[in-house]
Design an enzyme around this catalytic site. Structure first.
Site, PDB file in Angstrom:
ATOM      1  N   GLU A 101      29.111 -63.521  23.968  1.00 48.27           N
ATOM      2  CA  GLU A 101      28.553 -64.745  23.402  1.00 48.27           C
ATOM      3  C   GLU A 101      28.635 -65.928  24.363  1.00 48.27           C
ATOM      4  O   GLU A 101      27.949 -66.935  24.176  1.00 48.27           O
ATOM      5  CB  GLU A 101      29.286 -65.106  22.103  1.00 48.27           C
ATOM      6  CG  GLU A 101      29.071 -64.140  20.955  1.00 48.27           C
ATOM      7  CD  GLU A 101      27.670 -64.214  20.370  1.00 48.27           C
ATOM      8  OE1 GLU A 101      26.919 -65.131  20.746  1.00 48.27           O
ATOM      9  OE2 GLU A 101      27.329 -63.339  19.555  1.00 48.27           O
ATOM     10  N   GLU A 115      42.891 -45.310  23.783  1.00 45.97           N
ATOM     11  CA  GLU A 115      43.781 -46.431  23.477  1.00 45.97           C
ATOM     12  C   GLU A 115      45.235 -46.119  23.831  1.00 45.97           C
ATOM     13  O   GLU A 115      46.063 -47.020  23.948  1.00 45.97           O
ATOM     14  CB  GLU A 115      43.684 -46.811  22.006  1.00 45.97           C
ATOM     15  CG  GLU A 115      44.331 -45.842  21.035  1.00 45.97           C
ATOM     16  CD  GLU A 115      44.406 -46.423  19.628  1.00 45.97           C
ATOM     17  OE1 GLU A 115      45.519 -46.432  19.094  1.00 45.97           O
ATOM     18  OE2 GLU A 115      43.376 -46.863  19.092  1.00 45.97           O
TER      19      GLU A 115
END
Length: 307
Positions: free
Chosen positions: A91, A122
């Protein structure tokens, strides 16, 4: 103790993984009742974030001068936490006209993990080290490890690797006393409590992480001069909506006529901040660009040089 039993024991101690017996029959409620319960749960998230504002501000005050010197802001996380980091990074270019290399989102398992979980990614500190090695970290960079549990190896590994190489580190988690916060120079722990669905940290924990990332990136950009008041003067006009917004921003900042705004934007190749300086400072396009360069992009500072 087996590895599975050890992991289960660890999870049993985490607030974000706690079981809530009072919600054990939530599936028997009406749709509206479930929605009301969930909405009431979410209402407490901003208050939890508020408890960490001083720590968030301290982190931003350390991040901003590093970015002003050319450093990067790098988010690192797995699963939902990683996706939120990638989202916030993505963004920044359209909102603040940052180069895509200035704010970077790393997710365990790479871009494909945005859509589908990558098995075991992860759990690897080594993978985090590899991803950061590829970026050639400097002392002006900041790495923010994001993990709801505060124990995800990828996020912890990213912070440990970055700190060992002199980069600024921030650990964002949703459990108190987390390994991640302890590993970082700036620990931010937004404790939102057990989830509506046991262990589903895409809910309150995810909302809290999004709010914190909004704060970090937005306030950092304000400190870097990417705004003029509350106007996004560095917005990148890449489509019709943003071109219309650019004209509106110039109008709000200057009160100029449509003709003046069009002329200023034309003289500055559509750069909103430059166009505002042309109008308010009474200078031409090249002069506006030069003034903004010497003021490191801060419009208010550039305006003082025209008076």
């Amino acid at each position: 103790m087996t590895a599975y039993a050890e992991l289960r024991a660890q999870l049993d101690t985490l607030t974000t993984e706690a079981f809530r017996p009072e919600l054990a029959e939530i599936d028997r409620l009406s749709t509206l009742e479930i929605a009301r319960v969930m909405n009431a749960e979410d209402a407490g998230v901003p208050a939890a974030v508020a408890t960490q504002l001083e720590r968030i501000a301290a982190a931003v005050d350390a991040i901003a001068p590093r970015m002003a010197r050319g450093g990067r802001l790098i988010y690192a996380g797995a699963g939902t936490a990683g996706r939120l980091g990638v989202l916030d990074a993505g963004e920044c270019p359209p909102t603040f006209n940052t180069d895509p290399s200035q704010v970077i989102g790393l997710i365990a398992g790479g871009p494909s993990a945005m859509i589908k979980a990558v098995e075991g990614a992860e759990d690897s500190k080594e993978l985090a080290a590899e991803d950061l090695t590829a970026l050639a970290l400097t002392a002006d960079d900041t790495v923010i490890g994001i993990s709801a549990s505060g124990r995800t190896p990828y996020a912890v590994g990213a912070v440990e690797f970055a700190r060992a190489r002199g980069a600024l580190t921030v650990g964002l988690s949703c459990n108190a006393g987390s390994v991640l916060a302890a590993a970082a120079e700036h620990g931010i722990e937004v404790v939102v409590g057990p989830e509506l669905l046991t262990g589903s940290t895409r809910l309150k924990a995810g909302t809290a992480q999004k709010l914190v990332l909004n704060l970090v990136s937005t306030v950092t950009m304000i400190r870097l001069g990417k705004t003029y008041g509350n106007l996004m003067v560095d917005v990148r006009a890449s489509n019709e909506k943003l071109r219309a917004r650019s004209r509106r921003i110039v109008a709000l900042a200057t009160g100029a006529s449509d003709a003046e705004i069009e002329a200023a934007l034309s003289a500055t190749d559509g750069e909103v901040k430059n166009a505002i300086l042309v109008i308010l400072g009474g200078v031409d396009g090249p002069t506006a660009a030069a003034l903004l360069s010497t003021s490191r992009g801060h419009l208010r500072a550039a305006l003082t040089q025209t008076r």
